[in-house]
Structure formats: structure tokens, C-alpha cells
Design a protein around this motif. Structure first.
Motif, PDB file in Angstrom:
ATOM      1  N   ILE A   1       0.821  -1.206   0.000  1.00 55.21           N
ATOM      2  CA  ILE A   1       0.000   0.000   0.000  1.00 55.21           C
ATOM      3  C   ILE A   1       0.859   1.262   0.000  1.00 55.21           C
ATOM      4  CG2 ILE A   1      -1.635   1.343   1.417  1.00 55.21           C
ATOM      5  CD1 ILE A   1      -2.935  -1.353   2.150  1.00 55.21           C
ATOM      6  N   GLU A   2       2.016   1.196   0.668  1.00 56.27           N
ATOM      7  CA  GLU A   2       2.874   2.375   0.790  1.00 56.27           C
ATOM      8  C   GLU A   2       3.908   2.497  -0.322  1.00 56.27           C
ATOM      9  OE1 GLU A   2       4.629   2.434   4.659  1.00 56.27           O
ATOM     10  OE2 GLU A   2       2.704   2.543   5.700  1.00 56.27           O
ATOM     11  N   THR A   3       3.948   1.542  -1.249  1.00 56.99           N
ATOM     12  CA  THR A   3       4.957   1.591  -2.303  1.00 56.99           C
ATOM     13  C   THR A   3       4.599   2.652  -3.332  1.00 56.99           C
ATOM     14  OG1 THR A   3       6.285   0.164  -3.736  1.00 56.99           O
ATOM     15  CG2 THR A   3       3.911  -0.072  -3.897  1.00 56.99           C
ATOM     16  N   ASP A   4       5.577   3.045  -4.159  1.00 53.84           N
ATOM     17  CA  ASP A   4       5.298   4.055  -5.179  1.00 53.84           C
ATOM     18  C   ASP A   4       5.225   3.404  -6.555  1.00 53.84           C
ATOM     19  OD1 ASP A   4       7.907   3.666  -6.140  1.00 53.84           O
ATOM     20  OD2 ASP A   4       8.715   5.303  -4.938  1.00 53.84           O
ATOM     21  N   THR A   5       4.847   4.217  -7.554  1.00 53.36           N
ATOM     22  CA  THR A   5       4.587   3.681  -8.891  1.00 53.36           C
ATOM     23  C   THR A   5       5.840   3.093  -9.536  1.00 53.36           C
ATOM     24  OG1 THR A   5       4.909   5.924  -9.758  1.00 53.36           O
ATOM     25  CG2 THR A   5       2.649   5.222  -9.336  1.00 53.36           C
ATOM     26  N   LYS A   6       7.001   3.684  -9.280  1.00 51.06           N
ATOM     27  CA  LYS A   6       8.245   3.168  -9.878  1.00 51.06           C
ATOM     28  C   LYS A   6       8.574   1.785  -9.319  1.00 51.06           C
ATOM     29  CE  LYS A   6      10.820   7.178 -11.567  1.00 51.06           C
ATOM     30  NZ  LYS A   6       9.802   8.191 -11.535  1.00 51.06           N
ATOM     31  N   GLU A   7       8.324   1.569  -8.026  1.00 47.75           N
ATOM     32  CA  GLU A   7       8.578   0.254  -7.437  1.00 47.75           C
ATOM     33  C   GLU A   7       7.620  -0.779  -8.024  1.00 47.75           C
ATOM     34  OE1 GLU A   7       8.518   0.372  -3.209  1.00 47.75           O
ATOM     35  OE2 GLU A   7      10.165   1.784  -3.049  1.00 47.75           O
ATOM     36  N   VAL A   8       6.363  -0.368  -8.221  1.00 52.97           N
ATOM     37  CA  VAL A   8       5.386  -1.282  -8.821  1.00 52.97           C
ATOM     38  C   VAL A   8       5.812  -1.642 -10.237  1.00 52.97           C
ATOM     39  CG1 VAL A   8       3.009  -1.481  -9.633  1.00 52.97           C
ATOM     40  CG2 VAL A   8       3.471  -0.450  -7.404  1.00 52.97           C
ATOM     41  N   LYS A   9       6.262  -0.639 -10.982  1.00 53.71           N
ATOM     42  CA  LYS A   9       6.693  -0.856 -12.368  1.00 53.71           C
ATOM     43  C   LYS A   9       7.817  -1.878 -12.451  1.00 53.71           C
ATOM     44  CE  LYS A   9       8.170   1.748 -16.453  1.00 53.71           C
ATOM     45  NZ  LYS A   9       8.578   3.083 -16.960  1.00 53.71           N
ATOM     46  N   ASP A  10       8.724  -1.853 -11.470  1.00 55.73           N
ATOM     47  CA  ASP A  10       9.849  -2.792 -11.464  1.00 55.73           C
ATOM     48  C   ASP A  10       9.406  -4.243 -11.270  1.00 55.73           C
ATOM     49  OD1 ASP A  10      11.830  -0.999 -11.982  1.00 55.73           O
ATOM     50  OD2 ASP A  10      12.358  -0.652  -9.874  1.00 55.73           O
TER      51      ASP A  10
ATOM     52  N   LYS B   1      19.028  -9.186 -16.159  1.00 54.17           N
ATOM     53  CA  LYS B   1      18.370  -7.966 -16.631  1.00 54.17           C
ATOM     54  C   LYS B   1      16.873  -8.158 -16.769  1.00 54.17           C
ATOM     55  CE  LYS B   1      22.212  -5.613 -18.846  1.00 54.17           C
ATOM     56  NZ  LYS B   1      22.664  -4.854 -20.029  1.00 54.17           N
ATOM     57  N   THR B   2      16.302  -8.742 -15.749  1.00 61.41           N
ATOM     58  CA  THR B   2      14.855  -8.913 -15.679  1.00 61.41           C
ATOM     59  C   THR B   2      14.456  -8.906 -14.214  1.00 61.41           C
ATOM     60  OG1 THR B   2      12.998 -10.428 -16.115  1.00 61.41           O
ATOM     61  CG2 THR B   2      15.147 -11.423 -15.748  1.00 61.41           C
ATOM     62  N   ASN B   3      13.184  -8.607 -13.953  1.00 59.90           N
ATOM     63  CA  ASN B   3      12.702  -8.684 -12.576  1.00 59.90           C
ATOM     64  C   ASN B   3      12.235 -10.094 -12.231  1.00 59.90           C
ATOM     65  OD1 ASN B   3      10.268  -8.808 -13.959  1.00 59.90           O
ATOM     66  ND2 ASN B   3       9.628  -6.738 -13.403  1.00 59.90           N
ATOM     67  N   GLN B   4      12.288 -10.999 -13.195  1.00 58.75           N
ATOM     68  CA  GLN B   4      11.956 -12.401 -12.945  1.00 58.75           C
ATOM     69  C   GLN B   4      13.241 -13.138 -12.569  1.00 58.75           C
ATOM     70  OE1 GLN B   4       9.439 -12.422 -16.830  1.00 58.75           O
ATOM     71  NE2 GLN B   4       8.685 -14.104 -15.591  1.00 58.75           N
ATOM     72  N   LEU B   5      13.648 -12.935 -11.332  1.00 62.60           N
ATOM     73  CA  LEU B   5      14.957 -13.414 -10.890  1.00 62.60           C
ATOM     74  C   LEU B   5      15.095 -14.928 -11.021  1.00 62.60           C
ATOM     75  CD1 LEU B   5      15.398 -11.179  -7.704  1.00 62.60           C
ATOM     76  CD2 LEU B   5      16.186 -10.751 -10.039  1.00 62.60           C
ATOM     77  N   GLN B   6      13.980 -15.623 -10.865  1.00 65.00           N
ATOM     78  CA  GLN B   6      14.037 -17.085 -10.930  1.00 65.00           C
ATOM     79  C   GLN B   6      14.379 -17.580 -12.333  1.00 65.00           C
ATOM     80  OE1 GLN B   6      11.327 -15.337 -10.985  1.00 65.00           O
ATOM     81  NE2 GLN B   6      10.019 -16.160 -12.576  1.00 65.00           N
ATOM     82  N   ASP B   7      14.244 -16.707 -13.337  1.00 63.08           N
ATOM     83  CA  ASP B   7      14.568 -17.095 -14.711  1.00 63.08           C
ATOM     84  C   ASP B   7      16.038 -16.890 -15.035  1.00 63.08           C
ATOM     85  OD1 ASP B   7      11.949 -17.772 -15.109  1.00 63.08           O
ATOM     86  OD2 ASP B   7      11.403 -15.903 -16.113  1.00 63.08           O
ATOM     87  N   CYS B   8      16.756 -16.237 -14.135  1.00 66.39           N
ATOM     88  CA  CYS B   8      18.194 -15.999 -14.338  1.00 66.39           C
ATOM     89  C   CYS B   8      19.005 -17.041 -13.581  1.00 66.39           C
ATOM     90  CB  CYS B   8      18.578 -14.604 -13.830  1.00 66.39           C
ATOM     91  SG  CYS B   8      17.836 -13.238 -14.742  1.00 66.39           S
ATOM     92  N   LYS B   9      20.229 -17.232 -14.017  1.00 73.02           N
ATOM     93  CA  LYS B   9      21.156 -18.027 -13.220  1.00 73.02           C
ATOM     94  C   LYS B   9      21.435 -17.261 -11.931  1.00 73.02           C
ATOM     95  CE  LYS B   9      23.481 -20.109 -17.208  1.00 73.02           C
ATOM     96  NZ  LYS B   9      24.755 -20.226 -17.958  1.00 73.02           N
ATOM     97  N   ARG B  10      21.641 -18.005 -10.853  1.00 67.73           N
ATOM     98  CA  ARG B  10      21.872 -17.319  -9.580  1.00 67.73           C
ATOM     99  C   ARG B  10      23.109 -16.438  -9.652  1.00 67.73           C
ATOM    100  NH1 ARG B  10      24.161 -17.912  -4.454  1.00 67.73           N
ATOM    101  NH2 ARG B  10      22.951 -16.726  -2.935  1.00 67.73           N
ATOM    102  N   GLU B  11      24.094 -16.858 -10.393  1.00 70.46           N
ATOM    103  CA  GLU B  11      25.314 -16.054 -10.556  1.00 70.46           C
ATOM    104  C   GLU B  11      24.985 -14.687 -11.147  1.00 70.46           C
ATOM    105  OE1 GLU B  11      29.533 -16.098 -13.081  1.00 70.46           O
ATOM    106  OE2 GLU B  11      27.996 -17.624 -13.438  1.00 70.46           O
ATOM    107  N   GLU B  12      24.037 -14.644 -12.080  1.00 74.73           N
ATOM    108  CA  GLU B  12      23.649 -13.382 -12.718  1.00 74.73           C
ATOM    109  C   GLU B  12      22.922 -12.469 -11.735  1.00 74.73           C
ATOM    110  OE1 GLU B  12      23.076 -15.086 -17.281  1.00 74.73           O
ATOM    111  OE2 GLU B  12      21.350 -14.956 -15.930  1.00 74.73           O
ATOM    112  N   VAL B  13      22.106 -13.068 -10.881  1.00 75.03           N
ATOM    113  CA  VAL B  13      21.410 -12.287  -9.849  1.00 75.03           C
ATOM    114  C   VAL B  13      22.422 -11.695  -8.881  1.00 75.03           C
ATOM    115  CG1 VAL B  13      19.762 -12.396  -7.932  1.00 75.03           C
ATOM    116  CG2 VAL B  13      19.317 -13.689 -10.035  1.00 75.03           C
TER     117      VAL B  13
END
Length: 528
Positions: free
Chosen positions: A96-105, A393-405
Motif C-alpha cells: 500500500i505504501e509503495t510508489d509507482t516506480k517500485e510497482v513498475k519494477d 536484466k529482468t525482474n523475474q529473478l528465478q529465470d536468471c542463473k543465480r550467478e547473474e542475480v
């Protein structure tokens, strides 16, 4: 198609159980390794929802509320599956307290697919279904029949798996936090009650007796750097294998704090808690909102205060001071883009502000940084700090290798190293006129995929140490009234964000009854 209200509730409950609870079932199976108990658990969960919905829904609210639940539960299923998130009352407060940029991410195609398949499609089907509206007496009897039937089913399941259910409820309480939508419905009710329905506590002013004690040195210029999601074990100062602190490691008299723990695992808790007079054990959102913070105490004493924010706001900590500057939507092309601003933006015009104020009073500045805010870590630093590659380079961290995260995250720490080094150099340029000092602490830590958990925000008692163990360092100029040798000797002690309130008052030489020297990290090292 025509169905009675109770049948719609039954079918909806089955749908929630089968399609929105895969995280709950997978974690339960990991613990008990019993497919029959898993089935029994699903039947019990369905029965609980049947009872709940038959009690609270009526012909006017049935479709609207179920449609809302289909959509919100699909989103909850995504976040639980993707990041290991638990939707408790504090997470709801965060959302509820987050802003639009955080939601966009957080937005991506997978989230939209979850919402479309598990939310929109069943909502459309429900919308088109015609409800059979029975006479009140018949409707009540029908609902009673379903409720009693569900109770009987629950009792039978408990009888058949009594030992396993006993273990489930006594030893494995956190498993229930993944039930969807029942757990977040409970916590939404809890949040609404605490925030909007409960009578607000009387607002309490504190530190009205606060005064600046005379000092034999120059006036103080102190910068408190409030970080975001920086975990201590990714600072090379704390033994991390990568050199993520190449600048800080070369600064003489830097004091590192390797054993500090946070008040919460989310910004909405940790930030107001660390500035409040309450310890984590007796802190609550209601108390924080109804009590002044240490920033107010400094204000009462007459300290010049500035809060500059590039993260998610002060969480009302700085709502009563006049000098609050929000850089979240700044348009500076040197430091900002469509994703927001890098933390260097916090230095723009800072020297001018200091030069223009009344310097007969000490100055206390808070720089609230974006730091390592996830999941889009790669957006948090300029390109020249992309030392560790490849990065996610995505917000879907589970789709990246852990090394990339980890690479992307470590680059944010490298950039934080630059920001803190810049703060110190900024203070050094001002130390001919002021006694200068800096203290940095992150609001909380961060999970980077360990055990399938990402980001932060898990309930404190089950959260991994990575989410509760933030990085923290301090630096003091030559005229600041802290004995560096003494402070370094005490730096390995265990501290928490409970220490911040009195430590800040100590930094600024504030005399007040609310100051507790036992909680001041530097009380034994102050030069008098």
C-alpha cells in the motif's frame, strides 16, 4: 449455466485450492512426504473456504468479492512462486505504501499471464454464470448444509491424519502462511483493523526538553545514510570474496559494524522502527504513527535537519520537518532516466543548502538511498559500476542463473561503496568549518535465491539471517567528539536498530530525558 450461491462458493473454493496453492502444497510435501496427507490438506483448505465464504458472502457481494479474490489470488500465487513471498499484514502495508516506480519494477509478462489465466478467465466465467436466488429460508438451509458438511469433512480428515495434522499445526506453523487466499484475507483484515478501524492512539510528543549541549569544538555537520536492502555479507569489509568495497577499504579510521540486526525485514517496518523510541520487541505500526521520532526530538532542540529521499519515502518519520526533499521523480538527465534516479542525485545542490542555512546550529542530514532495491538490481547503478557480469536484466529473478542475480546485486554494493566514499569526501571538504561525521546502515538485508527465496519481507521469526543482517559503517572527522580507537574496539559487539534512536541523539549532543546512554553505541567513546 445456473447455480446456487453455495455451489458457486464450492466450485470457487476448489479452484482456489487447486490452482492458487501450488507453493503451499510443494512446501507441505517437502516437510511431510505424504501424498495422502497432501490431499487431505487440500480437502481441509477447501472446506475452510466453503465455511468462510458461506458465512460472509451474500447475493450482492458474491460475484464482486470472488472476482476480486480471483485476481488478487492469482497475483499472490505469482509472487509466492517467484520470490518466496508471504503476504502478511506487513507485506500488505508495504504494498500500500509503495510508489509507482517500485510497482513498475515488478511488472512482467509472466505476472500478467498469471493474472489472465488464474484471475481474468475464471472471473469472466463467474460473471456470466446466472445465480439461482432461492427464498431466504431455503438459502439459509442450503448454506447450513454446506457448512455442516464441511465441518464433518474437516473432522474426518483430522481423525484420519491426527498425528500428521498435530505436527502440521504445532511444529510447522509457517506452512499455513502460504495458504491462498485465506492467509492474506486474514492479514488484510488485520491491517484494516489496525490502520483504519482501531481508535488511533493519542499522539505523543517526546523530547520536548531536548537541548543542544554546548561543545568546545566546531558546530556539527552529520550525514546519516539510510541504505536499502544491503546485506552485510556482500560487503568485502566483512570478508566477502569479491572486492565490493574498494574505496571504503582505503579510508583511514572507517569503522565497520559486522554484527548489526534490523528491526524488520521490510522498509515499512525497519525505517520507522529505527527512528522511533521503541525497541523491536514493543514496536508496532500504530505506536510509530502516534509517537514522535528522533527526527522530531532533534527538531525540538533546534538542529538544522534535512531529509533527502531517493527511495520509498520516510514512512512518516520526516513528515513534521520543513526540509524534506523527494528525488524519486527528479528530472536530472545526468543521474535520472525512466527507471528513476541513481543515488548520486542526492548530492545535487547539497552544498548550497548547507551554505544557505543558519550555521549557528548543528546540521543533521538524512540521505535515503535507493541502494540495492530489487528485483531490478541492474537499474540501480550507472553502467561504469557493472563490474561483475553477466547480470540478470529482468525482474523475474528465478529465470536468471543465480550467478547473474548475485552479479547484479554485487554491482549495487559496489555503487553504494562509491556513494559512501562520496559522502565522506563531501564531509572532508566541510571539516574546516564543521565537526563532521557519517553513519550508514541499511534498512534490512536481502535474499538472493537461497532456498528459492528472493528479496525480503518474510515474517521476522522465519526470515533467513540474510534479510535481517544489514551492512553498517561509520566515519568521523578529526574534530568529531568520538574516540576512534575506542569505537573500533566496540565495533564487533552485537547491535540492533534499537540502538539508532539514542545513538543519533548522542551524535548531535542532545540532552533530553528520552536519551538512553546504555543504547548509545558511542556513549563510552565520547570525548568530553
Amino acid at each position: 449455466m445456473k447455480f446456487t450461491q453455495s455451489k458457486i462458493i464450492l466450485f470457487s473454493s476448489i479452484f482456489f485450492t487447486l490452482f492458487d496453492n501450488f507453493v503451499f502444497f510443494s512446501k507441505t510435501q517437502e516437510v511431510f512426504h505424504n501424498i495422502f496427507f497432501l490431499i487431505a490438506n487440500g480437502i481441509v483448505l477447501t472446506s475452510v473456504m466453503v465455511i468462510l465464504f458461506n458465512l460472509i458472502l451474500n447475493k450482492w457481494t458474491l460475484k464482486p468479492i470472488l472476482i476480486i479474490l480471483f485476481i488478487t489470488s492469482s497475483a499472490a500465487a505469482y509472487f509466492m512462486q517467484t520470490y518466496g513471498t508471504i503476504i502478511d499484514d506487513k507485506m500488505i502495508q508495504n504494498m500500500i505504501e509503495t510508489d509507482t516506480k517500485e510497482v513498475k519494477d515488478l511488472l512482467n509478462i509472466t505476472l500478467f499471464l498469471y493474472i489472465f489465466i488464474l484471475g481474468i478467465i475464471p472471473s469472466i466465467i463467474l460473471y456470466k454464470i446466472k445465480i439461482i436466488y432461492q427464498p431466504i429460508k431455503k438459502e439459509l438451509l442450503d448454506r447450513i448444509k454446506y457448512i455442516i458438511g464441511s465441518i464433518i469433512v474437516i473432522v474426518v480428515m483430522f481423525f484420519m491424519f491426527s498425528k500428521t495434522f498435530t505436527s502440521f499445526f504445532r511444529k510447522h506453523k509457517p506452512l499455513r502462511y502460504y495458504t491462498n487466499p485465506t492467509y492474506y484475507i486474514y492479514n488484510l483484515g488485520k491491517y484494516i483493523n489496525e490502520t483504519y478501524l482501531k481508535k488511533p492512539l493519542p499522539f505523543k510528543q517526546i523530547g520536548l526538553d531536548a537541548k543542544i549541549e554546548p561543545t568546545h569544538t566546531k558546530q556539527k555537520l552529520f550525514i546519516f545514510v539510510l541504505g536499502e536492502a544491503a546485506r552485510y555479507d556482500h560487503f568485502s569489509l566483512n570478508g566477502y570474496k569479491r572486492d565490493t568495497n574498494p574505496l571504503l577499504s582505503t579510508i583511514p579510521n572507517l569503522i565497520n559494524y559486522p554484527n548489526v540486526h534490523s528491526c524488520g525485514t521490510e522498509t515499512a517496518v525497519s525505517v520507522p522502527c529505527m527512528f522511533s523510541p521503541y525497541n523491536r520487541s514493543d514496536y508496532s505500526n500504530a505506536k510509530a504513527k502516534s509517537t514522535e521520532s528522533v527526527i522530531d526530538v532533534l527538531n525540538h532542540a533546534g538542529v538544522n535537519i534535512l531529509w533527502r529521499d531517493n527511495d520509498s519515502g520516510s514512512k512518516k518519520v520526516a513528515s513534521r520537518i520543513k526540509n524534506y526533499q523527494d528525488f524519486n521523480h527528479a528530472k536530472n538527465p545526468k543521474y535520472c532516466n525512466n527507471s528513476g534516479c541513481h543515488d548520486d542525485i542526492l548530492f545535487v545542490g547539497l552544498q548550497k543548502w548547507i551554505n544557505d542555512i543558519n550555521n549557528s546550529k548543528p546540521i543533521f542530514i538524512v540521505l535515503h538511498t535507493k541502494g540495492s532495491h530489487g528485483p531490478a538490481y541492474y537499474k540501480r547503478y550507472p553502467k561504469k559500476y557493472a563490474k561483475y557480469t553477466p547480470v540478470c536484466k529482468t525482474n523475474q529473478l528465478q529465470d536468471c542463473k543465480r550467478e547473474e542475480v548475485v552479479n547484479a546485486y554485487d554491482n549495487t554494493i559496489l555503487y553504494t561503496d562509491h556513494i559512501l566514499d562520496r559522502v565522506i569526501k563531501f564531509l572532508q571538504k566541510n571539516q574546516n568549518k564543521y565537526a563532521v561525521g557519517m553513519y550508514y546502515i541499511s534498512d534490512h538485508g536481502e535474499s538472493l535465491g537461497e532456498n528459492g527465496i528472493y528479496l525480503h519481507g518474510l515474517p521476522y521469526f522465519i526470515a533467513p539471517d540474510a534479510q535481517k543482517h544489514p551492512a553498517s559503517v561509520a566515519w568521523f572527522g578529526k574534530d568529531f567528539d568520538i574516540n576512534i580507537t575506542c569505537a573500533k574496539k566496540l565495533s564487533n559487539k552485537a547491535y540492533t536498530q534499537d540502538n539508532i534512536f539514542s545513538t543519533i541523539l548522542g551524535f548531535m549532543n542532545i540532552k533530553t530525558k528520552v536519551y538512553n546512554p546504555k543504547m548509545d553505541i558511542y556513549s563510552k567513546c565520547r570525548i568530553k
